[in-house]
Each structure stands twice: as C-alpha cells, then as structure tokens.
Write an enzyme that holds these catalytic residues in place. Sequence first.
Site, PDB file in Angstrom:
ATOM      1  CG  HIS A 194     -12.116 112.882  53.718  1.00  0.00           C
ATOM      2  ND1 HIS A 194     -13.008 112.238  52.895  1.00  0.00           N
ATOM      3  CD2 HIS A 194     -11.993 112.118  54.810  1.00  0.00           C
ATOM      4  CE1 HIS A 194     -13.409 111.150  53.480  1.00  0.00           C
ATOM      5  NE2 HIS A 194     -12.811 111.032  54.651  1.00  0.00           N
ATOM      6  CD  GLU A 437     -17.737  91.679  35.494  1.00  0.00           C
ATOM      7  OE1 GLU A 437     -17.090  92.637  35.931  1.00  0.00           O
ATOM      8  OE2 GLU A 437     -18.782  91.279  36.027  1.00  0.00           O
ATOM      9  CG  ASP A 461     -13.961  92.139  37.820  1.00  0.00           C
ATOM     10  OD1 ASP A 461     -13.036  91.956  38.633  1.00  0.00           O
ATOM     11  OD2 ASP A 461     -15.108  92.449  38.172  1.00  0.00           O
ATOM     12  CB  CYS A 508     -20.213  99.883  32.791  1.00  0.00           C
ATOM     13  SG  CYS A 508     -20.191  98.125  33.111  1.00  0.00           S
TER      14      CYS A 508
END
Length: 578
Positions: A194, A437, A461, A508
């Site tokens: 974090h 993909e 993918d 994308c």
Amino acid sequence: MREPVPEKTFIGIPASDGIAIGPAFCYIPAELTIPVCAAGTVDEEMTRFDMACKRARVELQSLYEAIEKRAGKEEASIFEAHQEMLSDPALEGKVRAEVEIGETVEQALVKATKELASLLAGMDNELFAARALDVKDVGHRILRILLGLPDTALSAVTETSIIIAEDLTPSDTASLDPKLTLGFITAQGGLTSHSAILARTLGLPAIVGMGAGLLEKVPSGTSIILDGRTGEMIFAPGGETIARYKQIKAKRESHLLSLKAAVEKDAHTANGRRVEVTANVGEAASARDAMEHGAEGIGLLRTEFLYLEDTQPPSEEKQYHIYREIFAVMSGRPVIVRTLDIGGDKPPSYFPFPNEMNPFLGWRAIRISLDEPELFKTQLRAILRAAVGHHARIMFPMVSDLDELRRAREIVEVVKRGLEVASVEFAGDVPVGIMVETPAAAVLVDVLAEASDFFSLGTNDLTQYTMAVDRGNAKVSGLFQPLHPAVLRLIRQTIDAGHAKGKWVGMCGELAGMTKAIPILLGFGLDEFSMNPRAIPEAKYLIGKLTDEKARDIAGQAMSFGTAAEIETYMKGVLALL
Ligand code: PEP
Ligand code: MG
C-alpha cells in the site's frame, strides 16, 4: 581530519518514479510499552476496547478525508478498509477471549493482532499477505489510543528530508507531510504494498525492498539521492553526482510539464493522424480519474466487478444506474461496455462452478452468457436503456468463433425486440464488437468481421493463450511475454485484417499502455489505445512525438527479431532516443 565518507550506491525496488536529493531522516516508530498492571473486569476492559475503537474510527476518518483530497477516493479507500477492520468480529472475538482469561485489553490486543496478522501473512495469496500489515497498523493505532498517546507518526520530521524506514504502514505514508517529504526508502515492502501504491498516487519518489540493515547504513542527516526510476539510492554522493542528478531532475520536471500539455489535447501522431487514447475502468470513480488524466473515452468498461461483489447477480436497475452514471461522467465520449467476463480467475459465488482443471480454458465470459441467456439479457437491457443519448458500444469477451458471435448478436436483437414491445426507451444503434483475445479470433478476424462492428485486442489473454502461459502463475511469469514475436504477429494480423474489412481496431490489454509497445502498435496502425488512467499522459505524449512513418519503421525493425528479449532491448534503445 575526518576521512570523507565514500559515495556508495545501493539498489532496491523502484516503487515510484522521481528523483529526490536531500538529507536522510531515519524513522523508527516508537515501541509502545504496555505498563504492567492488573486487568479490570471483562466488561471494563472491553468497554475500554470499544472506546479506543471509536477514537480510532474518528482518526481514520480524518485520514480518509485528507487522502481523498490529495489522491482521490480509490487511494483513500485503504482507510475505509481499516475502519471496517475495527468492527471485524474476528478481532473483537480474539481480544475478548484473551480478556476472559485475565489479560488486560492492551495485552489481549497485542496477542490478537499478532495472531491475525501471522494468519494472513502465512496465506499463499499476495493480497491477504499485504493485509497482514494493515492488521498490524490498525492494532498499533488502537493500542496507542489505549495508552493515551497522541498520533505522532513522523511528526518529528521538521525539515525537508528523504524518509528512511524499516517499513511504512499506510497510516505512516498518509501522515507524511508533503511539504517536508522529498521521498521515502524502505527496507521492506514490494511493488504492490500500500505504501508503494500511495507513493505513486501522491507523486512521491520511493524505493522499497532495500533489504535488512538499511537504517544502520544510512544515519539521519546523511546526504542521499533517491532515484525512483531505477531503485538506486546513492549514499553520500559527490559533487559531480549531485550535479548530474540535478540535471536529470530538471529534465524530468520539464518532461512532466509537456505531459500536462498532452493531457489537455486529443492525441495525434506527429504527422497529425488522430489516435484515440482511452481508459480501462470499472466504476464511476475511476472514470472521473480517467477524465482527469486526459482519457478521450473508455475503451474497456469492466462490468465483471458488479457480478463479483455481491452474493447475487446485479439487477437490471442497479446496472442501469451505474452505467448511466459512468456515461454521464464521460459526457458524450465513447464508452465500450464489455459484457460480463466472469469465470476463469473470477468465479462469482452464486454460480455452482464446475471443478475445472483449466478454468481459463473453461466456462468463462461469453460462454457463460450464452449458457445463461437470462443473466445476459438482463445486462444487455440495462446497457441499451442506459445508452440513450450517449455514445456507447457493446463488446463481447473471449469470442473464438463466428457461430458464438452470431448467437450473442441474436440475443441482442431479441432484447431490443422485447424493449420495443414493452415500449421501453433504448438506444437502437449501439455498435456491437468483440475482444480479440483468443488466437482463434485473431486468425479469424476477416470472418468475424461479418458480425462485428469493431475489434479490441485483449493482449492479457491473447498472450496467455498464444504462449500457453497461465497469466497468474508466478512460476511461469517470465514466459508471459506480450512483446513476443508470436503475439506481435497476431496483433499485426488482427489490425491488418480488421482494416481490410473497414473496421476500427483498438486495444484494451495492458500492452496498450506500455511505452515500450506503443511505437510498435502505432506502426501497425492501431486506432485506439485503452489503458490504466495513470498511463494516459505519457502515452499521449509519446504518440505526439512519433510520425506514422517513424513508427512503421520501428515496428518493422522490431518484427525482424526472433525473441521477446531482443525486441525489448531494441525498444529500450528506441525509447532512450525519443
Ligand atoms: C485482456 O485479456 O487483455 C483483457 C483486457 O481482459 P482481462 O484482463 O479482463 O481478461
Ligand atoms: Mg481478457
């Protein structure tokens, strides 16, 4: 006379870009010592616990508000999670159990947080392991309150410094005074801790994972240079080194200014070809963030989170309102809504999922939509209704076959007829396209063009399926190479085949936001680059520096290599000259 301290370089994990030059400040959090005293009754001890939790909640809320102002809702959400931990029955239960056997609430709390943290740390899951630090952070806060001590974390820093610490909790990072903090270096932590994430969001240069003994190596006051791009910490730098880094820093600052200018304009190549730079988002808050970073639309609206966050699928009304809110944020810019992409590594809890040997090759994405038409239709109705007056498109994930695509499109038509019959207002002209993909889709683009209005390459993918490498398996992560010549050939083939059929081809997958890939993709003639919002300014800037001719030349050269490593090395050289 004292010998001058020799300059020395140490290497850690580059966690947040930027250069800082200044004195070190070693941050050693005060050990909270619990006074030895007799425990009160169970009720008395638990009342003190409740009061301390209440006080902690107030502190966390003001931290939440401060970070929300500085970095946005998403980054602040860690303090929302901390507030939730305060009401975690597991924590309260463990504290109570210890108190019931005669411990004071302070002793009980230390034991309970230690136990919970080591349980989480031992889990074979990076996310859970990272939460161990959060549990410790919350436990430390409650204990400090119980001991009546103020929240003094890092308040001892009074002049501009580079913070050196064993590790920084999210609370520590949030309480860093931005006016006095030049950056930070920690001995522990990883890229996804974090504090590293917060540093990136706050724009603070940072290095993590520097290794044990950091605090002994760098006493407070020592002059150091922190290079957040390379992970280098230069201890006691000489005059020449300081001058060199000052120059790099000034160059970077002027580059950041150019990025700012790029954010405000639509992207064009240097010879004026319009290229869309859009964002991948999952909710309205990140759509807002995307707009601030110069997104020209949404190239991938991930709707799967809606299906994963609850114990039942989202209703049509819930989806309708969420999509409408996102469309409104984007105010007329294009938004590609991807229909549910669940299964694989994202199985929702309410479906009886078969025990699959290879979930990524199994029941996922469009396959589920076609097998569960009511679930699919509900989503399509919500999208078509919400799209009225907006610039929306629908995109199906993981298509690998024309028949599959035809069946999905037929369901869209059925939904439209149903809305018509029911006299419900909807957008009738929403383009429908697919993600490319799977290698099958990539080699079949000319055929799929019959039923697809556009294509968007999903390289996460596509790489996984082309290289036969599980995208989530750390053991083979070195083989996950989106810049592999095999993947690049499929990408080029997709763009060429799509364009030959007069179709728009975007991307994308993560590759679209990688600077090392952008010149090649531009050279292939990609129409749109959709990415994580933070990557947009740099991508726009890079696109603006390249002519199509130059990009084609780079792509041609890159394609002449036989391995991903050679392409990566070549692209490093290209970027260094741009
Ligand atoms: C992809 O596969 O490239 C993609 C964008 O989709 P996801 O990462 O959600 O599978
Ligand atoms: Mg995918």
